[in-house]
Scaffold this motif. Structure first.
Motif, short mmCIF file in Angstrom:
data_model
loop_
_atom_site.label_atom_id
_atom_site.label_comp_id
_atom_site.label_asym_id
_atom_site.label_seq_id
_atom_site.Cartn_x
_atom_site.Cartn_y
_atom_site.Cartn_z
N PHE A 75 14.42 22.68 67.62
CA PHE A 75 14.10 21.43 68.29
C PHE A 75 13.40 21.73 69.62
O PHE A 75 13.81 22.63 70.36
CB PHE A 75 15.36 20.60 68.56
CG PHE A 75 15.96 19.97 67.34
CD1 PHE A 75 15.31 18.94 66.68
CD2 PHE A 75 17.17 20.42 66.84
CE1 PHE A 75 15.85 18.36 65.56
CE2 PHE A 75 17.72 19.85 65.71
CZ PHE A 75 17.06 18.82 65.06
N LEU A 76 12.35 20.93 69.90
CA LEU A 76 11.63 21.01 71.16
C LEU A 76 11.51 19.62 71.75
O LEU A 76 11.45 18.63 71.03
CB LEU A 76 10.22 21.58 70.96
CG LEU A 76 10.05 22.96 70.33
CD1 LEU A 76 8.58 23.23 70.08
CD2 LEU A 76 10.67 24.03 71.21
N VAL A 77 11.45 19.57 73.08
CA VAL A 77 11.10 18.34 73.78
C VAL A 77 9.80 18.62 74.52
O VAL A 77 9.74 19.53 75.36
CB VAL A 77 12.20 17.90 74.76
CG1 VAL A 77 11.77 16.64 75.50
CG2 VAL A 77 13.51 17.64 74.01
N LEU A 78 8.76 17.86 74.21
CA LEU A 78 7.43 18.06 74.79
C LEU A 78 7.07 16.90 75.69
O LEU A 78 7.50 15.76 75.45
CB LEU A 78 6.37 18.18 73.68
CG LEU A 78 6.56 19.24 72.60
CD1 LEU A 78 5.42 19.14 71.60
CD2 LEU A 78 6.64 20.62 73.20
N ASP A 79 6.26 17.20 76.71
CA ASP A 79 5.65 16.10 77.45
C ASP A 79 4.32 15.75 76.79
O ASP A 79 3.95 16.30 75.76
CB ASP A 79 5.48 16.47 78.93
CG ASP A 79 4.47 17.61 79.13
OD1 ASP A 79 3.85 18.04 78.14
OD2 ASP A 79 4.32 18.05 80.28
N ARG A 80 3.59 14.83 77.37
CA ARG A 80 2.36 14.34 76.73
C ARG A 80 1.28 15.41 76.64
O ARG A 80 0.37 15.32 75.82
CB ARG A 80 1.83 13.15 77.52
CG ARG A 80 1.33 13.49 78.91
CD ARG A 80 0.68 12.29 79.56
NE ARG A 80 1.67 11.26 79.86
CZ ARG A 80 1.34 10.05 80.30
NH1 ARG A 80 0.07 9.74 80.49
NH2 ARG A 80 2.29 9.16 80.57
N ASP A 81 1.37 16.47 77.48
CA ASP A 81 0.36 17.52 77.48
C ASP A 81 0.74 18.73 76.62
O ASP A 81 0.02 19.73 76.60
CB ASP A 81 0.10 18.00 78.91
CG ASP A 81 -0.46 16.87 79.79
OD1 ASP A 81 -1.27 16.08 79.26
OD2 ASP A 81 -0.06 16.78 80.97
N GLY A 82 1.88 18.64 75.94
CA GLY A 82 2.28 19.75 75.09
C GLY A 82 3.12 20.80 75.78
O GLY A 82 3.37 21.87 75.21
N GLU A 83 3.56 20.54 77.01
CA GLU A 83 4.43 21.50 77.69
C GLU A 83 5.86 21.33 77.18
O GLU A 83 6.36 20.21 77.01
CB GLU A 83 4.39 21.29 79.20
CG GLU A 83 5.21 22.32 79.95
CD GLU A 83 5.06 22.19 81.45
OE1 GLU A 83 5.80 22.87 82.18
OE2 GLU A 83 4.19 21.40 81.89
#
Length: 317
Positions: A75-83
């Protein structure tokens, strides 16, 4: 602080009618004390309920945090820029995030930035997205299946990743094997017919089988029984059913060819692992061999007859 409180109380008493308070008497005071006691009890009950709720929330938080942390799925949590803002242990093991220090998914994408941008655009419209990415991890190409859902707090995405590298490699191997088998089938000198074992509909034939029947014909989709010679068709269908029920040795089938009926040797094999229940019929044109065997038998008979005549001649001499 105490002086400020007393001053505030004095100012409040100046706004209250002191005579009205004295006239209220002990009855109203007693009633007010009871109301205050009830209110205090209610506050204590509410405080107890809040403490129980807080304990339950803390327990639920630890439970779900542990599920997220120990989940076998990455599982990942990304911001809108893919970070990458957050990740669990499975994601760290899959992508080597802590050791490599790479916390931008876009740095690992191997030419798939457009698919990530498209998925983020779908999430921005309130939907969910699913795509497959090629990631570069530790210098190795990794195929992952990504499921994206909108974040609860702010723009971005909650992403689950499933490693499908082995699956894609197996599919590629299967496709290559199927191509090789198809090449072997079409280069075989024996006639081969692949058909549906439930409906007997022809799925595929090779060139040798088409030639056995007398030349170019579109046999795909034709019932296998329609290729049999009409007068012997019931016998042929019965032989096919018995061979499908219990695969045995070779048997004979009479096919209708351009030159007339042809009695050919057949061997049936069923594809057991195929969900579509297909079967393969291998047909061998042994008419030339049979003619040769017949000629050999006739030659043996003539030779034997000549030997008998020679023996009788010697006896007569």
């Amino acid at each position: 602080m105490r002086r400020s409180f007393e001053s505030l109380r004095q100012r409040a008493l100046q706004h209250v009618d002191a005579q009205h308070l004295r006239a209220a008497g002990e009855t109203e005071a007693t009633h007010l004390v009871e109301e205050l006691a009830v209110a205090y009890g209610e506050l204590e009950l509410q405080a107890d309920e809040l403490r129980v709720t807080q304990v339950a929330l803390e327990r639920a938080h630890r439970h779900y945090a542990g599920l997220y942390r120990e989940a076998p799925v990455a599982f990942l949590v990304l911001d809108r820029d893919g970070e990458i803002l957050e990740f669990n242990q499975a994601a760290d093991a899959l992508l080597d995030l802590r050791r490599s220090g790479t916390l931008r998914l876009t740095n690992m994408l191997a030419g798939d930035r457009a698919t990530l941008d498209a998925a983020m655009a779908t999430l921005a419209q309130g939907g969910r997205a699913e795509s497959e990415w090629q990631l570069r991890v530790r210098g190795v190409s990794l195929a992952v299946r990504a499921h994206l859902a909108p974040r609860l707090e702010g723009p971005g995405a909650l992403v689950s990743l499933v490693d499908v590298t082995a699956l894609r490699a197996a599919e590629l191997t299967q496709r290559r094997l199927a191509m090789r088998l198809r090449a072997l089938v079409h280069s075989s000198r024996d006639g081969i017919v692949v058909f549906d074992a439930r409906t007997w509909m022809t799925i595929e034939t090779n060139h040798a089988f088409v030639e056995m029947l007398g030349g170019p014909r579109d046999l795909v989709g034709a019932p296998l029984s329609s290729l049999l010679e009409p007068t012997t068709r019931p016998v042929g269908e019965q032989a096919l059913r018995q061979s499908l029920a219990c695969v045995g040795g070779p048997f004979r089938l009479t096919f209708q060819t351009v030159d007339g009926p042809a009695d050919l040797e057949a061997l049936l094999s069923r594809v057991e692992d195929d969900a579509e229940a297909t079967a393969m019929l291998v047909v061998r044109d042994d008419r030339a061999r049979q003619r040769l065997e017949d000629e050999r038998a006739q030659l043996r008979e003539r030779t034997l007859h000549a030997q008998k005549l020679e023996a009788l001649g010697r006896l007569a001499a």
